[in-house]
Design a protein around this motif. Structure first.
Motif, PDB file in Angstrom:
ATOM      1  N   ALA A 122       0.706  -1.138  -0.030  1.00 13.19           N
ATOM      2  CA  ALA A 122      -0.136  -0.041  -0.056  1.00 13.19           C
ATOM      3  C   ALA A 122       0.862   1.337   0.107  1.00 13.19           C
ATOM      4  N   SER A 123       0.483   2.311  -0.693  1.00 15.84           N
ATOM      5  CA  SER A 123       1.284   3.380  -0.603  1.00 15.84           C
ATOM      6  C   SER A 123       1.125   4.128   0.482  1.00 15.84           C
ATOM      7  N   ALA A 124       1.984   5.032   0.634  1.00  9.00           N
ATOM      8  CA  ALA A 124       1.786   6.070   1.875  1.00  9.00           C
ATOM      9  C   ALA A 124       0.664   7.006   1.996  1.00  9.00           C
ATOM     10  N   ALA A 125       0.410   7.390   0.467  1.00  9.71           N
ATOM     11  CA  ALA A 125      -1.037   8.112   0.642  1.00  9.71           C
ATOM     12  C   ALA A 125      -2.129   7.400   0.723  1.00  9.71           C
ATOM     13  N   GLU A 126      -2.243   6.125   0.363  1.00 11.04           N
ATOM     14  CA  GLU A 126      -3.287   5.277   0.615  1.00 11.04           C
ATOM     15  C   GLU A 126      -3.609   5.053   2.199  1.00 11.04           C
ATOM     16  N   LEU A 127      -2.388   4.639   2.831  1.00 11.83           N
ATOM     17  CA  LEU A 127      -2.588   4.465   4.292  1.00 11.83           C
ATOM     18  C   LEU A 127      -2.935   5.734   4.753  1.00 11.83           C
ATOM     19  N   GLU A 128      -2.470   7.013   4.567  1.00 13.03           N
ATOM     20  CA  GLU A 128      -2.839   8.289   5.154  1.00 13.03           C
ATOM     21  C   GLU A 128      -4.511   8.315   5.059  1.00 13.03           C
ATOM     22  N   ASP A 129      -4.773   8.174   3.896  1.00 11.30           N
ATOM     23  CA  ASP A 129      -6.282   8.172   3.440  1.00 11.30           C
ATOM     24  C   ASP A 129      -7.131   7.576   4.369  1.00 11.30           C
ATOM     25  N   ARG A 130      -6.687   6.178   4.487  1.00 15.51           N
ATOM     26  CA  ARG A 130      -7.381   5.263   5.305  1.00 15.51           C
ATOM     27  C   ARG A 130      -7.402   5.787   6.756  1.00 15.51           C
ATOM     28  N   ARG A 131      -6.338   6.147   7.372  1.00 13.03           N
ATOM     29  CA  ARG A 131      -6.218   6.737   8.656  1.00 13.03           C
ATOM     30  C   ARG A 131      -7.039   7.734   8.790  1.00 13.03           C
ATOM     31  N   TYR A 132      -7.106   8.675   7.955  1.00  8.81           N
ATOM     32  CA  TYR A 132      -8.092  10.038   8.142  1.00  8.81           C
ATOM     33  C   TYR A 132      -9.447   9.378   8.074  1.00  8.81           C
ATOM     34  N   PHE A 133      -9.826   8.581   7.429  1.00 12.87           N
ATOM     35  CA  PHE A 133     -11.452   8.222   7.218  1.00 12.87           C
ATOM     36  C   PHE A 133     -11.701   7.344   8.505  1.00 12.87           C
ATOM     37  N   LEU A 134     -10.820   6.623   8.885  1.00 15.03           N
ATOM     38  CA  LEU A 134     -10.975   5.915  10.105  1.00 15.03           C
ATOM     39  C   LEU A 134     -11.124   6.785  11.344  1.00 15.03           C
ATOM     40  N   THR A 135     -10.003   7.735  11.512  1.00 16.31           N
ATOM     41  CA  THR A 135     -10.143   8.634  12.593  1.00 16.31           C
ATOM     42  C   THR A 135     -11.354   9.625  12.598  1.00 16.31           C
ATOM     43  N   ASP A 136     -12.031   9.943  11.215  1.00 14.05           N
ATOM     44  CA  ASP A 136     -12.985  10.697  11.272  1.00 14.05           C
ATOM     45  C   ASP A 136     -14.478  10.103  11.758  1.00 14.05           C
ATOM     46  N   ALA A 137     -14.420   8.486  11.263  1.00 11.91           N
ATOM     47  CA  ALA A 137     -15.656   7.742  11.719  1.00 11.91           C
ATOM     48  C   ALA A 137     -15.560   7.383  13.356  1.00 11.91           C
ATOM     49  N   LEU A 138     -14.328   7.202  13.703  1.00 13.05           N
ATOM     50  CA  LEU A 138     -14.236   6.912  15.261  1.00 13.05           C
ATOM     51  C   LEU A 138     -14.657   8.154  16.122  1.00 13.05           C
ATOM     52  N   ASP A 139     -14.252   9.279  15.515  1.00 17.28           N
ATOM     53  CA  ASP A 139     -14.985  10.512  16.200  1.00 17.28           C
ATOM     54  C   ASP A 139     -16.371  10.780  16.039  1.00 17.28           C
ATOM     55  N   ASP A 140     -17.190  10.152  14.891  1.00 20.16           N
ATOM     56  CA  ASP A 140     -18.405  10.008  15.107  1.00 20.16           C
ATOM     57  C   ASP A 140     -18.971   9.227  15.928  1.00 20.16           C
ATOM     58  N   LEU A 141     -18.332   8.133  16.164  1.00 22.38           N
ATOM     59  CA  LEU A 141     -18.913   7.186  17.028  1.00 22.38           C
ATOM     60  C   LEU A 141     -18.776   7.618  18.492  1.00 22.38           C
TER      61      LEU A 141
END
Length: 236
Positions: A122-141
């Motif tokens: 996985a590219s660094a950009a893909e991992l960072e994108d996934r970290r961002y979306f996971l962080t955002d969803a965790l904040d929503d929870l």
């Protein structure tokens, strides 16, 4: 007649010209249930391939994946680029039902080698994108008070966290039950913590989501931590 002979009979009767055919899926394992289907990959020399068809044969649900060798390689490349290749898995782990000209043995050996090699990193950009979306969803929870919304958020977080853990570790992805099985093999402890935490987080009980949030944070911490403030992407 057992499931293997039924699959072999179906291929013989419907595709007498088949170069090779594989039987795959849970039906070959201890996970077989009364609802298991027969996943069959069939290799032809040309049309009517490629096509996919679902049917019932001798009271067995059947999924046919009919391809030429060219189609097989095209599908395998496309799936590999997405870090998820059910086709390689079916041929690597499946049973050869017929192999008229040796193609089946060749593709099975290739599928096993490619599956063992793992997906492209996985590219660094893909991992960072996934970290961002996971962080955002965790904040929503964390701020969710609606039990129905919480169920959807937990489901989304379970999938996102599992996929991020697999990609960061260089493992293949999967869909549905196969996502669970891939993570269970790659990291049994994390798989148990995420799955058990998700089940608890579905409960309306106060604090029930804490165990699940901790497991998701564990995934984030392993790849650099939460990512939100300062995240930016240029372009589309």
């Amino acid at each position: 007649m057992d499931h293997v002979e039924i699959a072999r009979e179906l291929v013989r009767n419907r595709f007498p010209e088949a170069r090779a055919a594989f039987l795959a899926g849970s039906v070959l394992t201890h996970r077989r249930t009364p609802a298991s289907d027969l996943d069959i990959v069939v290799l032809l020399t040309g049309p009517p391939a490629p096509f996919r068809e679902s049917l019932v044969h001798e009271n067995w649900p059947v999924e046919l994946f009919v391809q030429t060798e060219v189609d097989w390689r095209r599908f395998a490349e496309r799936e590999t680029a997405a870090s998820s290749s059910p086709l390689l898995a079916m041929c690597a782990e499946g049973m050869l039902l017929t192999d008229a000209d040796g193609l089946g043995a060749v593709l099975q050996a290739e599928a096993r080698a490619r599956l063992a090699a793992g997906p492209p990193p996985a590219s660094a950009a893909e991992l960072e994108d996934r970290r961002y979306f996971l962080t955002d969803a965790l904040d929503d929870l964390h701020g969710c008070a609606d039990p129905l919304e919480r169920a959807y958020l937990v489901a989304e977080l379970l999938q996102q966290a599992s996929e991020l853990a697999l990609l960061a570790g260089g493992h293949w992805l999967g869909g549905g039950k196969w996502l669970s099985r891939r993570l269970a093999v790659a990291d049994p402890g994390l798989h148990s913590r995420l799955a058990a935490g998700a089940a608890a987080a579905m409960s309306p009980a106060t604090g029930a989501a804490g165990q699940f949030r901790d497991a998701v944070k564990e995934v984030l911490d392993a790849v650099g931590g939460p990512c939100w403030a300062g995240y930016t992407r240029r372009g589309d």
